[in-house]
Design a protein around this motif. Structure first.
Motif, mmCIF file in Angstrom:
data_model
loop_
_atom_site.group_PDB
_atom_site.id
_atom_site.type_symbol
_atom_site.label_atom_id
_atom_site.label_comp_id
_atom_site.label_asym_id
_atom_site.label_seq_id
_atom_site.Cartn_x
_atom_site.Cartn_y
_atom_site.Cartn_z
ATOM 1 N N ASN A 71 0.832 -1.207 0.000
ATOM 2 C CA ASN A 71 0.000 0.000 0.000
ATOM 3 C C ASN A 71 0.866 1.255 0.000
ATOM 4 O O ASN A 71 0.579 2.226 -0.703
ATOM 5 C CB ASN A 71 -0.932 0.026 1.207
ATOM 6 N N PRO A 84 -8.043 5.108 -1.899
ATOM 7 C CA PRO A 84 -9.258 4.289 -1.782
ATOM 8 C C PRO A 84 -8.972 2.799 -1.979
ATOM 9 O O PRO A 84 -9.517 1.947 -1.273
ATOM 10 C CB PRO A 84 -10.180 4.825 -2.891
ATOM 11 N N TRP A 85 -8.126 2.494 -2.928
ATOM 12 C CA TRP A 85 -7.747 1.101 -3.186
ATOM 13 C C TRP A 85 -7.065 0.502 -1.959
ATOM 14 O O TRP A 85 -7.340 -0.640 -1.574
ATOM 15 C CB TRP A 85 -6.831 1.059 -4.411
ATOM 16 N N HIS A 87 -7.457 1.448 1.183
ATOM 17 C CA HIS A 87 -8.453 1.277 2.238
ATOM 18 C C HIS A 87 -9.290 0.023 2.009
ATOM 19 O O HIS A 87 -9.604 -0.702 2.960
ATOM 20 C CB HIS A 87 -9.359 2.507 2.334
ATOM 21 N N VAL A 88 -9.670 -0.227 0.771
ATOM 22 C CA VAL A 88 -10.455 -1.425 0.454
ATOM 23 C C VAL A 88 -9.633 -2.685 0.730
ATOM 24 O O VAL A 88 -10.138 -3.662 1.298
ATOM 25 C CB VAL A 88 -10.944 -1.388 -1.012
ATOM 26 N N ARG A 89 -8.367 -2.674 0.339
ATOM 27 C CA ARG A 89 -7.502 -3.830 0.593
ATOM 28 C C ARG A 89 -7.345 -4.087 2.092
ATOM 29 O O ARG A 89 -7.379 -5.230 2.546
ATOM 30 C CB ARG A 89 -6.120 -3.613 -0.024
ATOM 31 N N THR A 90 -7.191 -3.024 2.859
ATOM 32 C CA THR A 90 -7.045 -3.158 4.306
ATOM 33 C C THR A 90 -8.319 -3.706 4.936
ATOM 34 O O THR A 90 -8.270 -4.620 5.767
ATOM 35 C CB THR A 90 -6.672 -1.805 4.934
ATOM 36 N N ALA A 91 -9.461 -3.164 4.543
ATOM 37 C CA ALA A 91 -10.736 -3.651 5.081
ATOM 38 C C ALA A 91 -10.967 -5.112 4.706
ATOM 39 O O ALA A 91 -11.455 -5.902 5.527
ATOM 40 C CB ALA A 91 -11.886 -2.786 4.566
ATOM 41 N N ARG A 92 -10.604 -5.488 3.486
ATOM 42 C CA ARG A 92 -10.764 -6.873 3.050
ATOM 43 C C ARG A 92 -9.886 -7.820 3.872
ATOM 44 O O ARG A 92 -10.338 -8.888 4.293
ATOM 45 C CB ARG A 92 -10.436 -7.022 1.570
ATOM 46 N N GLN A 96 -11.337 -10.757 6.250
ATOM 47 C CA GLN A 96 -10.979 -12.155 6.036
ATOM 48 C C GLN A 96 -10.320 -12.779 7.260
ATOM 49 O O GLN A 96 -10.392 -13.986 7.452
ATOM 50 C CB GLN A 96 -10.053 -12.287 4.826
#
Length: 135
Positions: A71, A84-85, A87-92, A96
């Motif tokens: 990141n 934004p990308w 943040h989405v990767r971190t939330a995913r 998981q």
């Protein structure tokens, strides 16, 4: 004499400052990732809502370091447009690594909540009831 003969003395100073900054950022990345993984796993693995749900986290140090490092590289290379990308990767990754187990008492909470929801809904409807007269 400079140890690297093709660089001037000023270039060696800037190069060593760059390397020291890189080492500092890497150290902060590793230390914060270690702390985050240990504290998150401990808190989630020892948390439970009595007779409703229990939580488990199996986040690993390697996963979080790779995520944060990639990141960071993406943010630097895109001048921040990858935020934004990232943040989405971190939330995913966090989603998981998290498990929620629903326990037997969850049905009782749902039954108790459904009985009182209609009364609350009626009162809220009365509060926001506004008559608009045209004419």
């Amino acid at each position: 004499e400079s140890p690297v003969f093709w660089l001037s003395r000023r270039s060696c100073v800037f190069f060593s400052l760059f390397i020291m900054s890189l080492v500092y950022v890497l150290f902060i990345l590793l230390a914060s990732s270690f702390y985050t993984v240990r504290s998150r796993n401990h808190i989630f693995n020892h948390s439970q809502i009595e007779q409703v749900a229990s939580f488990q986290s199996n986040l690993t140090f390697g996963q979080l370091v790779w995520l944060r490092l990639s990141n960071f590289i993406a943010m630097v290379c895109t001048l921040g447009f990858a935020m934004p990308w990232a943040h989405v990767r971190t939330a995913r990754l966090y989603a998981q690594a998290t498990q929620v187990s629903i326990l037997e008492g969850a049905d009782k909470v749902l039954v108790d909540a459904s009985g009182s929801a209609s009364a609350v809904g009626d009162e809220v409807a009365d509060i926001f009831d506004v008559d608009i007269a045209l004419g």
